[in-house]
Write a protein that holds these residues in place. Structure first.
Motif, PDB file in Angstrom:
ATOM      1  N   UNK A  19       0.866  -1.123   0.035  1.00 49.01           N
ATOM      2  CA  UNK A  19       0.016   0.002  -0.062  1.00 49.01           C
ATOM      3  C   UNK A  19       0.915   1.313  -0.040  1.00 49.01           C
ATOM      4  N   UNK A  20       0.768   2.098  -1.142  1.00 45.93           N
ATOM      5  CA  UNK A  20       1.532   3.393  -1.025  1.00 45.93           C
ATOM      6  C   UNK A  20       0.694   4.530  -0.317  1.00 45.93           C
ATOM      7  N   UNK A  21      -0.590   4.442  -0.380  1.00 45.64           N
ATOM      8  CA  UNK A  21      -1.446   5.335   0.477  1.00 45.64           C
ATOM      9  C   UNK A  21      -2.825   4.933   0.728  1.00 45.64           C
ATOM     10  N   UNK A  22      -3.540   5.596   1.569  1.00 46.88           N
ATOM     11  CA  UNK A  22      -5.129   5.067   1.987  1.00 46.88           C
ATOM     12  C   UNK A  22      -5.733   6.344   1.935  1.00 46.88           C
ATOM     13  N   UNK A  23      -6.909   6.415   1.096  1.00 48.48           N
ATOM     14  CA  UNK A  23      -7.760   7.765   1.103  1.00 48.48           C
ATOM     15  C   UNK A  23      -9.352   7.189   1.283  1.00 48.48           C
ATOM     16  N   UNK A  24      -9.800   7.405   2.698  1.00 49.89           N
ATOM     17  CA  UNK A  24     -11.194   7.138   2.582  1.00 49.89           C
ATOM     18  C   UNK A  24     -11.699   5.652   2.164  1.00 49.89           C
ATOM     19  N   UNK A  25     -10.969   4.755   2.744  1.00 53.02           N
ATOM     20  CA  UNK A  25     -11.211   3.320   2.183  1.00 53.02           C
ATOM     21  C   UNK A  25     -10.652   3.045   1.005  1.00 53.02           C
ATOM     22  N   UNK A  26     -10.338   3.886   0.306  1.00 53.24           N
ATOM     23  CA  UNK A  26      -9.423   3.242  -1.249  1.00 53.24           C
ATOM     24  C   UNK A  26      -7.790   3.246  -0.760  1.00 53.24           C
ATOM     25  N   UNK A  27      -7.342   2.306  -1.670  1.00 58.21           N
ATOM     26  CA  UNK A  27      -5.787   2.117  -1.438  1.00 58.21           C
ATOM     27  C   UNK A  27      -5.183   2.034  -2.758  1.00 58.21           C
ATOM     28  N   UNK A  28      -3.965   2.837  -2.746  1.00 56.97           N
ATOM     29  CA  UNK A  28      -3.216   2.882  -3.951  1.00 56.97           C
ATOM     30  C   UNK A  28      -2.174   1.783  -3.624  1.00 56.97           C
ATOM     31  N   UNK A  29      -1.764   1.046  -4.681  1.00 56.34           N
ATOM     32  CA  UNK A  29      -0.764  -0.218  -4.381  1.00 56.34           C
ATOM     33  C   UNK A  29      -0.028  -0.153  -5.574  1.00 56.34           C
ATOM     34  N   UNK A  30       1.218  -1.030  -5.339  1.00 52.04           N
ATOM     35  CA  UNK A  30       2.237  -1.292  -6.117  1.00 52.04           C
ATOM     36  C   UNK A  30       2.015  -3.099  -5.936  1.00 52.04           C
ATOM     37  N   UNK A  31       2.145  -3.801  -7.277  1.00 55.46           N
ATOM     38  CA  UNK A  31       2.209  -5.232  -7.087  1.00 55.46           C
ATOM     39  C   UNK A  31       3.850  -5.753  -6.845  1.00 55.46           C
ATOM     40  N   UNK A  32       3.471  -6.652  -5.755  1.00 54.16           N
ATOM     41  CA  UNK A  32       5.246  -7.395  -5.466  1.00 54.16           C
ATOM     42  C   UNK A  32       4.835  -8.799  -5.452  1.00 54.16           C
TER      43      UNK A  32
END
Length: 228
Positions: free
Chosen positions: A134-147
């Motif tokens: 997880x790169x960031x979390x915003x009101x329940x939405x998460x921005x991610x990178x695949x690993x």
């Protein structure tokens, strides 16, 4: 009379001449897709039943004039999904210095998630389990990178992660290689890191140079697969 001297790109010119009903009779869900494949010489003008009506005679003739013009679309590399055989408009690569495209996820979980967490999940409509940071979390939405996923599935590993079940993929952000779309256009694309090389579709909502944000992600692609 043909507007062959018009500087507008040929697909935009075709769209203005098509009926615009998005009826699907031609085999494509939207007139925009029909115009795209007209220019690639993969469908006939007559496939649009409405263009055969007398009221569209002038439009039909002008469309044929546009398609006769030399070098309407230059030869280009095709991006075809391995799993489904659909043709994509472009490949979406990671941002500079990053390992995968950024993805925005809608997790169906009540677990508290924060930047730095590693999560295991399955994208809705995808059979493959994913691992992402997880790169960031915003009101329940998460921005991610695949690993992952391959090297993260070993149950004996001491690798720590949160299992969050099924997630809906809401958006992608990355760098375009291929045809440059327009803001608001529905696009077909291959995420560069997708294990299955499955063509995705979505709506381009932001474009800065070749850096694109695509939302409304769908694994259903409303176009016939490439034959050959």
């Amino acid at each position: 009379m043909s507007n062959s001297s018009n500087n507008t790109d040929p697909r935009s010119r075709l769209l203005k001449l098509l009926p615009g009903f998005n009826c699907g009779v031609c085999g494509y869900a939207r007139c925009e897709e029909f115009a795209h494949f007209l220019l690639k010489n993969k469908v006939e003008v007559e496939s649009c039943r409405f263009l055969l009506q007398e009221i569209f005679n002038e439009n039909r003739n002008e469309i044929r004039e546009i398609l006769k013009e030399e070098d309407v679309i230059p030869e280009e590399e095709k991006f075809v999904g391995v799993l489904d055989g659909y043709e994509a408009d472009f490949i979406l690569h990671p941002l500079p210095g990053e390992r995968s495209c950024r993805e925005v996820l809608y997790p169906f979980t009540h677990k508290e998630l924060k930047a730095g967490d590693v999560v295991r999940y399955r994208p809705l409509a995808c059979p493959i389990t994913h691992f992402a940071k997880i790169l960031s979390e915003d009101n329940g939405l998460i921005t991610v990178h695949m690993i992952g996923p391959c090297h993260r599935i070993d149950p004996e590993s001491d690798f720590e992660f949160l299992d969050i079940g099924i997630c809906m993929v809401g958006g992608f952000e990355g760098i375009i290689e291929g045809n440059m779309p327009r803001i608001g256009e529905t696009v077909r694309f291959l995420p560069g890191h997708c294990m299955m090389q499955k063509v995705h579709s979505g709506v381009l909502v932001q474009l800065e140079g070749k850096r694109a944000i695509i939302e409304g992600i769908d694994l259903k692609v409303w176009a016939p697969p490439i034959k050959g």
